[in-house]
Design a protein around this motif. Structure first.
Motif, PDB file in Angstrom:
ATOM      1  N   PRO A  24       0.815  -1.212   0.000  1.00 11.14           N
ATOM      2  CA  PRO A  24       0.000   0.000   0.000  1.00 11.14           C
ATOM      3  C   PRO A  24       0.855   1.272   0.000  1.00 11.14           C
ATOM      4  O   PRO A  24       0.439   2.295  -0.532  1.00 11.14           O
ATOM      5  CB  PRO A  24      -0.824  -0.117   1.284  1.00 11.14           C
ATOM      6  CG  PRO A  24      -0.217  -1.215   2.068  1.00 11.14           C
ATOM      7  CD  PRO A  24       0.543  -2.090   1.126  1.00 11.14           C
ATOM      8  N   ASN A  25       2.028   1.195   0.604  1.00 14.41           N
ATOM      9  CA  ASN A  25       2.894   2.379   0.680  1.00 14.41           C
ATOM     10  C   ASN A  25       4.296   2.091   0.175  1.00 14.41           C
ATOM     11  O   ASN A  25       5.251   2.755   0.578  1.00 14.41           O
ATOM     12  CB  ASN A  25       2.974   2.863   2.131  1.00 14.41           C
ATOM     13  CG  ASN A  25       1.610   3.232   2.655  1.00 14.41           C
ATOM     14  OD1 ASN A  25       0.904   4.027   2.056  1.00 14.41           O
ATOM     15  ND2 ASN A  25       1.221   2.611   3.742  1.00 14.41           N
ATOM     16  N   LEU A  26       4.407   1.083  -0.687  1.00 16.11           N
ATOM     17  CA  LEU A  26       5.735   0.629  -1.063  1.00 16.11           C
ATOM     18  C   LEU A  26       5.764   0.184  -2.523  1.00 16.11           C
ATOM     19  O   LEU A  26       4.894  -0.568  -2.964  1.00 16.11           O
ATOM     20  CB  LEU A  26       6.111  -0.566  -0.175  1.00 16.11           C
ATOM     21  CG  LEU A  26       7.466  -1.201  -0.469  1.00 16.11           C
ATOM     22  CD1 LEU A  26       8.574  -0.287   0.011  1.00 16.11           C
ATOM     23  CD2 LEU A  26       7.566  -2.565   0.196  1.00 16.11           C
ATOM     24  N   LEU A  27       6.769   0.662  -3.248  1.00 12.78           N
ATOM     25  CA  LEU A  27       6.988   0.225  -4.630  1.00 12.78           C
ATOM     26  C   LEU A  27       8.467  -0.105  -4.754  1.00 12.78           C
ATOM     27  O   LEU A  27       9.308   0.759  -4.521  1.00 12.78           O
ATOM     28  CB  LEU A  27       6.650   1.348  -5.620  1.00 12.78           C
ATOM     29  CG  LEU A  27       5.357   2.145  -5.398  1.00 12.78           C
ATOM     30  CD1 LEU A  27       5.360   3.404  -6.252  1.00 12.78           C
ATOM     31  CD2 LEU A  27       4.158   1.286  -5.754  1.00 12.78           C
ATOM     32  N   VAL A  28       8.778  -1.342  -5.094  1.00 10.95           N
ATOM     33  CA  VAL A  28      10.178  -1.748  -5.205  1.00 10.95           C
ATOM     34  C   VAL A  28      10.394  -2.533  -6.488  1.00 10.95           C
ATOM     35  O   VAL A  28       9.588  -3.399  -6.845  1.00 10.95           O
ATOM     36  CB  VAL A  28      10.621  -2.647  -4.020  1.00 10.95           C
ATOM     37  CG1 VAL A  28      12.126  -2.916  -4.092  1.00 10.95           C
ATOM     38  CG2 VAL A  28      10.264  -2.037  -2.690  1.00 10.95           C
ATOM     39  N   VAL A  29      11.491  -2.236  -7.162  1.00 15.84           N
ATOM     40  CA  VAL A  29      11.918  -3.018  -8.313  1.00 15.84           C
ATOM     41  C   VAL A  29      13.340  -3.492  -8.055  1.00 15.84           C
ATOM     42  O   VAL A  29      14.196  -2.701  -7.644  1.00 15.84           O
ATOM     43  CB  VAL A  29      11.843  -2.169  -9.601  1.00 15.84           C
ATOM     44  CG1 VAL A  29      12.567  -2.871 -10.743  1.00 15.84           C
ATOM     45  CG2 VAL A  29      10.400  -1.903  -9.978  1.00 15.84           C
ATOM     46  N   GLY A  92      24.195 -10.222  -6.712  1.00 17.97           N
ATOM     47  CA  GLY A  92      23.772  -8.881  -6.322  1.00 17.97           C
ATOM     48  C   GLY A  92      22.563  -8.467  -7.121  1.00 17.97           C
ATOM     49  O   GLY A  92      22.070  -9.211  -7.972  1.00 17.97           O
ATOM     50  N   ALA A  93      22.072  -7.274  -6.826  1.00 15.77           N
ATOM     51  CA  ALA A  93      20.902  -6.764  -7.542  1.00 15.77           C
ATOM     52  C   ALA A  93      20.931  -5.245  -7.547  1.00 15.77           C
ATOM     53  O   ALA A  93      21.456  -4.639  -6.613  1.00 15.77           O
ATOM     54  CB  ALA A  93      19.616  -7.253  -6.877  1.00 15.77           C
ATOM     55  N   ALA A  94      20.388  -4.663  -8.596  1.00 15.68           N
ATOM     56  CA  ALA A  94      20.053  -3.243  -8.559  1.00 15.68           C
ATOM     57  C   ALA A  94      18.716  -3.129  -7.834  1.00 15.68           C
ATOM     58  O   ALA A  94      17.838  -3.974  -8.020  1.00 15.68           O
ATOM     59  CB  ALA A  94      19.953  -2.683  -9.966  1.00 15.68           C
ATOM     60  N   VAL A  95      18.591  -2.115  -7.000  1.00 14.87           N
ATOM     61  CA  VAL A  95      17.354  -1.941  -6.238  1.00 14.87           C
ATOM     62  C   VAL A  95      16.880  -0.499  -6.363  1.00 14.87           C
ATOM     63  O   VAL A  95      17.660   0.433  -6.177  1.00 14.87           O
ATOM     64  CB  VAL A  95      17.570  -2.252  -4.732  1.00 14.87           C
ATOM     65  CG1 VAL A  95      16.284  -2.031  -3.951  1.00 14.87           C
ATOM     66  CG2 VAL A  95      18.076  -3.676  -4.530  1.00 14.87           C
ATOM     67  N   ALA A  96      15.612  -0.328  -6.693  1.00 13.65           N
ATOM     68  CA  ALA A  96      14.990   0.994  -6.648  1.00 13.65           C
ATOM     69  C   ALA A  96      13.740   0.881  -5.784  1.00 13.65           C
ATOM     70  O   ALA A  96      12.910  -0.002  -6.009  1.00 13.65           O
ATOM     71  CB  ALA A  96      14.634   1.482  -8.043  1.00 13.65           C
ATOM     72  N   LEU A  97      13.662   1.734  -4.796  1.00  9.94           N
ATOM     73  CA  LEU A  97      12.625   1.601  -3.778  1.00  9.94           C
ATOM     74  C   LEU A  97      11.947   2.951  -3.554  1.00  9.94           C
ATOM     75  O   LEU A  97      12.633   3.964  -3.431  1.00  9.94           O
ATOM     76  CB  LEU A  97      13.325   1.120  -2.501  1.00  9.94           C
ATOM     77  CG  LEU A  97      12.553   0.680  -1.279  1.00  9.94           C
ATOM     78  CD1 LEU A  97      13.423  -0.239  -0.444  1.00  9.94           C
ATOM     79  CD2 LEU A  97      12.118   1.853  -0.446  1.00  9.94           C
ATOM     80  N   VAL A  98      10.636   2.953  -3.535  1.00 11.23           N
ATOM     81  CA  VAL A  98       9.874   4.164  -3.203  1.00 11.23           C
ATOM     82  C   VAL A  98       8.943   3.831  -2.048  1.00 11.23           C
ATOM     83  O   VAL A  98       8.223   2.833  -2.085  1.00 11.23           O
ATOM     84  CB  VAL A  98       9.061   4.673  -4.416  1.00 11.23           C
ATOM     85  CG1 VAL A  98       8.083   5.764  -3.994  1.00 11.23           C
ATOM     86  CG2 VAL A  98       9.991   5.199  -5.502  1.00 11.23           C
ATOM     87  N   GLN A  99       8.998   4.679  -1.043  1.00  9.91           N
ATOM     88  CA  GLN A  99       8.200   4.453   0.161  1.00  9.91           C
ATOM     89  C   GLN A  99       7.351   5.703   0.407  1.00  9.91           C
ATOM     90  O   GLN A  99       7.865   6.820   0.331  1.00  9.91           O
ATOM     91  CB  GLN A  99       9.175   4.251   1.319  1.00  9.91           C
ATOM     92  CG  GLN A  99       8.590   3.763   2.604  1.00  9.91           C
ATOM     93  CD  GLN A  99       9.677   3.715   3.680  1.00  9.91           C
ATOM     94  OE1 GLN A  99      10.278   4.734   4.004  1.00  9.91           O
ATOM     95  NE2 GLN A  99       9.950   2.542   4.208  1.00  9.91           N
ATOM     96  N   ILE A 100       6.086   5.483   0.664  1.00  9.82           N
ATOM     97  CA  ILE A 100       5.192   6.607   0.945  1.00  9.82           C
ATOM     98  C   ILE A 100       4.753   6.499   2.391  1.00  9.82           C
ATOM     99  O   ILE A 100       4.192   5.471   2.802  1.00  9.82           O
ATOM    100  CB  ILE A 100       3.970   6.596   0.013  1.00  9.82           C
ATOM    101  CG1 ILE A 100       4.441   6.787  -1.426  1.00  9.82           C
ATOM    102  CG2 ILE A 100       2.990   7.687   0.402  1.00  9.82           C
ATOM    103  CD1 ILE A 100       3.417   6.421  -2.464  1.00  9.82           C
TER     104      ILE A 100
END
Ligand SMILES: [Zn+2]
Length: 225
Positions: A24-29, A92-100
């Motif tokens: 609900p408040n999280l978008l991660v790739v 390893g991984a590339a991580v992009a994270l958005v938190q609301i």
């Protein structure tokens, strides 16, 4: 608020190493770093991407930087006893994270992934370097930022295999890419990009290691009051 997601493996012979987490408040790739011949790890990149995804969910009550650090520490502990985590090829991984959270939007990018935020004032494009692997200290090199949620109109998170639609092929600029996602969905961006990749199947016009890469897009838009 509305979130749409599209993901497509680069080939039909190998499962995608991309992962998406939506809360609900999280978008991660996440984008698993392509496996090398020697890695010192008996598990492999898909395992690492799965474990790191699960660990991010576990620690996401923290802010993005601390959450990713704890997630990396936890993931490393899962295979420290069996694998050589000091190996340069360790998964390893590339991580992009958005938190609301409340009225704030926080983002973090570590590795070759892109976050694009369209605000009422301007357009923010954040692409990282490095990778999230065995060492939690790598998070210190992540690009992080924070915005007032009310200023955000829409945003996209892309793995490099999808961002190449804009930053390699120049199919559109970022504002037009966001417009396309808003009107036709993020899968249309991937579909149009695959068409270009097919037309340049020998990677002549656009020299690139992977003719087709795993491609993932998360698109989020707010209804402005
Ligand atoms: Zn391992």
């Amino acid at each position: 608020m509305r979130t749409q997601m599209a993901t497509e493996a680069g080939t039909s012979t190998k499962p995608s190493d991309d992962r998406v987490l939506l809360g609900p408040n999280l978008l991660v790739v996440l984008d698993g770093v392509t496996e090398k011949a020697g890695s010192g790890c008996m598990h492999g990149v898909p395992w690492f991407a799965d474990q790191l995804s699960a660990a991010i969910m576990r620690f996401v009550h923290l802010e993005p930087g601390p959450a990713l650090k704890e997630a990396l520490r936890h993931t490393a502990e899962l295979h420290a006893g069996t694998c050589d985590l000091g190996h340069p090829g360790t998964p390893g991984a590339a991580v992009a994270l958005v938190q609301i959270q409340d009225d704030r939007l926080r983002y973090l990018v570590l590795g070759d992934a892109t976050v694009v935020v369209d605000t009422k004032q301007d357009l923010l494009v954040v692409s990282g370097t490095g990778a999230a692997a065995a060492n939690p200290d790598a998070v210190d090199d992540a690009l992080v930022g924070e915005l007032a949620l009310q200023d955000v109109r829409r945003l996209a998170i892309l793995t490099d295999g999808a961002a190449r639609a804009v930053d390699m092929f120049g199919l559109f600029d970022w504002p037009k890419a966001l417009d396309l996602m808003a009107s036709s969905g993020p899968d249309d961006l991937i579909r149009r990009m695959r068409q270009v990749e097919k037309e340049d199947a020998k990677a002549v016009d656009w020299p690139r290691d992977k003719v087709f890469d795993d491609a993932t897009v998360v698109f989020f838009e707010r209804k402005l009051s």
